[in-house]
Design an enzyme around this catalytic site. Structure first.
Site, PDB file in Angstrom:
ATOM      1  N   VAL A 166      -4.596  51.456 -48.853  1.00 13.08           N
ATOM      2  CA  VAL A 166      -4.293  50.598 -50.011  1.00 13.08           C
ATOM      3  C   VAL A 166      -2.782  50.440 -50.199  1.00 13.08           C
ATOM      4  O   VAL A 166      -2.016  51.374 -49.989  1.00 13.08           O
ATOM      5  CB  VAL A 166      -4.979  51.152 -51.296  1.00 13.08           C
ATOM      6  CG1 VAL A 166      -4.577  52.573 -51.590  1.00 13.08           C
ATOM      7  CG2 VAL A 166      -4.698  50.265 -52.488  1.00 13.08           C
ATOM      8  N   VAL A 167      -2.420  49.213 -50.594  1.00 11.72           N
ATOM      9  CA  VAL A 167      -1.033  48.910 -50.972  1.00 11.72           C
ATOM     10  C   VAL A 167      -1.095  48.267 -52.352  1.00 11.72           C
ATOM     11  O   VAL A 167      -1.964  47.410 -52.600  1.00 11.72           O
ATOM     12  CB  VAL A 167      -0.384  47.935 -49.950  1.00 11.72           C
ATOM     13  CG1 VAL A 167       0.940  47.395 -50.467  1.00 11.72           C
ATOM     14  CG2 VAL A 167      -0.183  48.632 -48.608  1.00 11.72           C
ATOM     15  N   GLY A 190       4.214  43.588 -45.020  1.00  8.35           N
ATOM     16  CA  GLY A 190       4.136  44.479 -43.858  1.00  8.35           C
ATOM     17  C   GLY A 190       3.900  45.946 -44.199  1.00  8.35           C
ATOM     18  O   GLY A 190       3.882  46.795 -43.314  1.00  8.35           O
ATOM     19  N   LEU A 191       3.698  46.258 -45.485  1.00 10.37           N
ATOM     20  CA  LEU A 191       3.549  47.675 -45.844  1.00 10.37           C
ATOM     21  C   LEU A 191       2.187  48.243 -45.434  1.00 10.37           C
ATOM     22  O   LEU A 191       2.093  49.388 -44.990  1.00 10.37           O
ATOM     23  CB  LEU A 191       3.780  47.889 -47.349  1.00 10.37           C
ATOM     24  CG  LEU A 191       5.129  47.415 -47.878  1.00 10.37           C
ATOM     25  CD1 LEU A 191       5.329  47.850 -49.321  1.00 10.37           C
ATOM     26  CD2 LEU A 191       6.266  47.936 -47.017  1.00 10.37           C
ATOM     27  N   GLY A 192       1.140  47.421 -45.564  1.00  9.93           N
ATOM     28  CA  GLY A 192      -0.188  47.883 -45.138  1.00  9.93           C
ATOM     29  C   GLY A 192      -0.181  48.222 -43.653  1.00  9.93           C
ATOM     30  O   GLY A 192      -0.731  49.238 -43.213  1.00  9.93           O
ATOM     31  N   LYS A 193       0.466  47.370 -42.886  1.00  7.47           N
ATOM     32  CA  LYS A 193       0.578  47.606 -41.451  1.00  7.47           C
ATOM     33  C   LYS A 193       1.323  48.919 -41.181  1.00  7.47           C
ATOM     34  O   LYS A 193       0.914  49.719 -40.342  1.00  7.47           O
ATOM     35  CB  LYS A 193       1.342  46.417 -40.850  1.00  7.47           C
ATOM     36  CG  LYS A 193       1.380  46.358 -39.369  1.00  7.47           C
ATOM     37  CD  LYS A 193       1.999  45.029 -38.959  1.00  7.47           C
ATOM     38  CE  LYS A 193       2.183  44.979 -37.462  1.00  7.47           C
ATOM     39  NZ  LYS A 193       2.798  43.738 -37.028  1.00  7.47           N
ATOM     40  N   ARG A 225     -11.452  42.937 -45.788  1.00  5.23           N
ATOM     41  CA  ARG A 225     -10.128  42.876 -45.144  1.00  5.23           C
ATOM     42  C   ARG A 225     -10.227  42.961 -43.619  1.00  5.23           C
ATOM     43  O   ARG A 225      -9.359  43.504 -42.947  1.00  5.23           O
ATOM     44  CB  ARG A 225      -9.235  44.019 -45.666  1.00  5.23           C
ATOM     45  CG  ARG A 225      -8.784  43.850 -47.085  1.00  5.23           C
ATOM     46  CD  ARG A 225      -7.825  42.661 -47.211  1.00  5.23           C
ATOM     47  NE  ARG A 225      -7.177  42.618 -48.510  1.00  5.23           N
ATOM     48  CZ  ARG A 225      -7.666  42.010 -49.571  1.00  5.23           C
ATOM     49  NH1 ARG A 225      -8.832  41.387 -49.499  1.00  5.23           N
ATOM     50  NH2 ARG A 225      -7.003  42.009 -50.712  1.00  5.23           N
ATOM     51  N   TYR A 278      -7.342  44.207 -40.349  1.00  9.58           N
ATOM     52  CA  TYR A 278      -7.507  45.238 -39.315  1.00  9.58           C
ATOM     53  C   TYR A 278      -7.556  44.629 -37.916  1.00  9.58           C
ATOM     54  O   TYR A 278      -7.116  45.268 -36.960  1.00  9.58           O
ATOM     55  CB  TYR A 278      -8.755  46.071 -39.600  1.00  9.58           C
ATOM     56  CG  TYR A 278      -8.589  46.929 -40.830  1.00  9.58           C
ATOM     57  CD1 TYR A 278      -7.770  48.045 -40.808  1.00  9.58           C
ATOM     58  CD2 TYR A 278      -9.226  46.606 -42.018  1.00  9.58           C
ATOM     59  CE1 TYR A 278      -7.581  48.818 -41.941  1.00  9.58           C
ATOM     60  CE2 TYR A 278      -9.054  47.376 -43.155  1.00  9.58           C
ATOM     61  CZ  TYR A 278      -8.226  48.477 -43.110  1.00  9.58           C
ATOM     62  OH  TYR A 278      -8.045  49.235 -44.231  1.00  9.58           O
TER      63      TYR A 278
HETATM   64  C1  LIG Z   1      -5.468  45.426 -46.990  1.00  5.85           C
HETATM   65  C2  LIG Z   1      -4.065  45.795 -47.423  1.00  5.85           C
HETATM   66  C3  LIG Z   1      -3.837  47.283 -47.272  1.00  5.85           C
HETATM   67  C4  LIG Z   1      -3.054  45.027 -46.556  1.00  5.85           C
HETATM   68  O1  LIG Z   1      -1.757  45.416 -46.929  1.00  5.85           O
HETATM   69  P1  LIG Z   1      -0.534  44.395 -46.874  1.00  5.85           P
HETATM   70  O2  LIG Z   1       0.697  45.171 -47.124  1.00  5.85           O
HETATM   71  O3  LIG Z   1      -0.789  43.233 -47.766  1.00  5.85           O
HETATM   72  O4  LIG Z   1      -0.635  43.869 -45.370  1.00  5.85           O
HETATM   73  P2  LIG Z   1       0.586  43.540 -44.413  1.00  5.85           P
HETATM   74  O5  LIG Z   1       1.613  42.758 -45.179  1.00  5.85           O
HETATM   75  O6  LIG Z   1       1.041  44.779 -43.742  1.00  5.85           O
HETATM   76  O7  LIG Z   1      -0.128  42.612 -43.351  1.00  5.85           O
HETATM   77  C5  LIG Z   1      -0.135  42.938 -41.987  1.00  5.85           C
HETATM   78  C6  LIG Z   1      -0.674  41.748 -41.242  1.00  5.85           C
HETATM   79  O8  LIG Z   1      -2.022  41.502 -41.620  1.00  5.85           O
HETATM   80  C7  LIG Z   1      -2.159  40.205 -42.147  1.00  5.85           C
HETATM   81  N1  LIG Z   1      -3.070  40.268 -43.290  1.00  5.85           N
HETATM   82  C8  LIG Z   1      -2.973  41.061 -44.366  1.00  5.85           C
HETATM   83  N2  LIG Z   1      -4.007  40.835 -45.203  1.00  5.85           N
HETATM   84  C9  LIG Z   1      -4.755  39.864 -44.606  1.00  5.85           C
HETATM   85  C10 LIG Z   1      -5.934  39.189 -44.971  1.00  5.85           C
HETATM   86  N3  LIG Z   1      -6.599  39.467 -46.102  1.00  5.85           N
HETATM   87  N4  LIG Z   1      -6.403  38.252 -44.123  1.00  5.85           N
HETATM   88  C11 LIG Z   1      -5.769  37.943 -42.981  1.00  5.85           C
HETATM   89  N5  LIG Z   1      -4.643  38.552 -42.571  1.00  5.85           N
HETATM   90  C12 LIG Z   1      -4.140  39.488 -43.388  1.00  5.85           C
HETATM   91  C13 LIG Z   1      -0.769  39.791 -42.577  1.00  5.85           C
HETATM   92  O9  LIG Z   1      -0.619  38.387 -42.525  1.00  5.85           O
HETATM   93  C14 LIG Z   1       0.108  40.484 -41.567  1.00  5.85           C
HETATM   94  O10 LIG Z   1       0.196  39.735 -40.364  1.00  5.85           O
HETATM   95  P3  LIG Z   1       1.596  39.569 -39.574  1.00  5.85           P
HETATM   96  O11 LIG Z   1       1.961  40.973 -39.143  1.00  5.85           O
HETATM   97  O12 LIG Z   1       1.252  38.660 -38.456  1.00  5.85           O
HETATM   98  O13 LIG Z   1       2.521  39.006 -40.577  1.00  5.85           O
HETATM   99  C15 LIG Z   1      -3.805  45.339 -48.894  1.00  5.85           C
HETATM  100  O14 LIG Z   1      -4.097  43.963 -48.996  1.00  5.85           O
HETATM  101  C16 LIG Z   1      -4.619  46.107 -49.912  1.00  5.85           C
HETATM  102  O15 LIG Z   1      -4.286  47.230 -50.268  1.00  5.85           O
HETATM  103  N6  LIG Z   1      -5.694  45.482 -50.431  1.00  5.85           N
HETATM  104  C17 LIG Z   1      -6.500  46.081 -51.485  1.00  5.85           C
HETATM  105  C18 LIG Z   1      -7.210  47.308 -50.994  1.00  5.85           C
HETATM  106  C19 LIG Z   1      -8.038  47.025 -49.766  1.00  5.85           C
HETATM  107  O16 LIG Z   1      -8.856  46.113 -49.745  1.00  5.85           O
HETATM  108  N7  LIG Z   1      -7.830  47.867 -48.753  1.00  5.85           N
HETATM  109  C20 LIG Z   1      -8.581  47.823 -47.503  1.00  5.85           C
HETATM  110  C21 LIG Z   1      -9.744  48.734 -47.585  1.00  5.85           C
HETATM  111  S1  LIG Z   1     -10.732  48.734 -46.134  1.00  5.85           S
END
Ligand SMILES: CC(C)(COP(=O)(O)OP(=O)(O)OC[C@H]1O[C@@H](n2cnc3c(N)ncnc32)[C@H](O)[C@@H]1OP(=O)(O)O)[C@@H](O)C(=O)NCCC(=O)NCCS
Length: 151
Positions: free
Chosen positions: A92-93, A101-104, A129, A133
């Protein structure tokens, strides 16, 4: 100036779990901040109590936290047998920090932990999501079923 710090905790995250350690190894109510992050931004992990959060951390092989100054803005963990199977959990972020890019960073830090290096298969479950992944090398699995037994 805002400072971003990623912490790779020891297995079981004893510092975070027992004294709430955060950035620079200083106590900063880490467990409370973890609960706030999950309550606000992780729909599946709302209302977990402190005792159970401590248990969850104690049994996690890998624990990553991400901090903006003294605020916890990211979290991820995994359980692993170190060789055959591991599972990612609770990635989670905070919403206002998403899309930078923090989730990555969190997932890559989890995957780079020694407990994950040689693992044959790493699993994860996601509700909405999948694309996030997939960008990180995970593939949707069509030939297996997800079965769940709840207590
Ligand atoms: C899922 C989560 C952790 C992603 O974190 P984030 O910091 O927004 O993701 P990032 O900015 O690191 O994205 C990394 C890459 O994934 C892509 N991406 C992120 N979310 C995406 C989505 N919903 N659909 C498609 N691509 C996505 C980004 O475009 C990025 O691509 P790039 O490297 O080519 O630019 C965040 O959205 C979150 O915490 N969501 C709520 C909790 C959740 O659902 N967690 C997952 C549980 S399984």
């Amino acid at each position: 100036m805002t400072r971003l710090k990623l912490i790779k905790h020891a297995p079981g995250a004893p510092g975070l779990r027992l004294v709430g350690l955060g950035p620079c190894l200083l106590p900063c109510r880490g467990l409370f901040k973890l609960k706030d992050l999950l309550d606000e931004h992780a729909f599946w992990a709302r209302n977990r109590n402190y005792a159970n959060l401590r248990k969850l951390l104690a049994k996690s092989s890998v624990v990553i936290t991400l901090w903006r100054n003294k605020r916890m803005v990211g979290f991820g963990r995994a359980t692993s047998d170190g060789i055959y199977r591991a599972v990612l959990w609770d990635i989670v972020v905070a919403e206002e920090e998403q899309g930078q890019g923090l989730g990555k960073k969190v997932v890559e830090a989890v995957l780079s932990a020694p407990e994950m290096h040689k693992v044959e298969r790493i699993y994860l479950m996601t509700t909405n999501r999948k694309e996030f992944y997939e960008q990180l090398g995970f593939k949707a699995c069509k030939d297996q079923s997800l079965l769940i037994k709840t207590s």
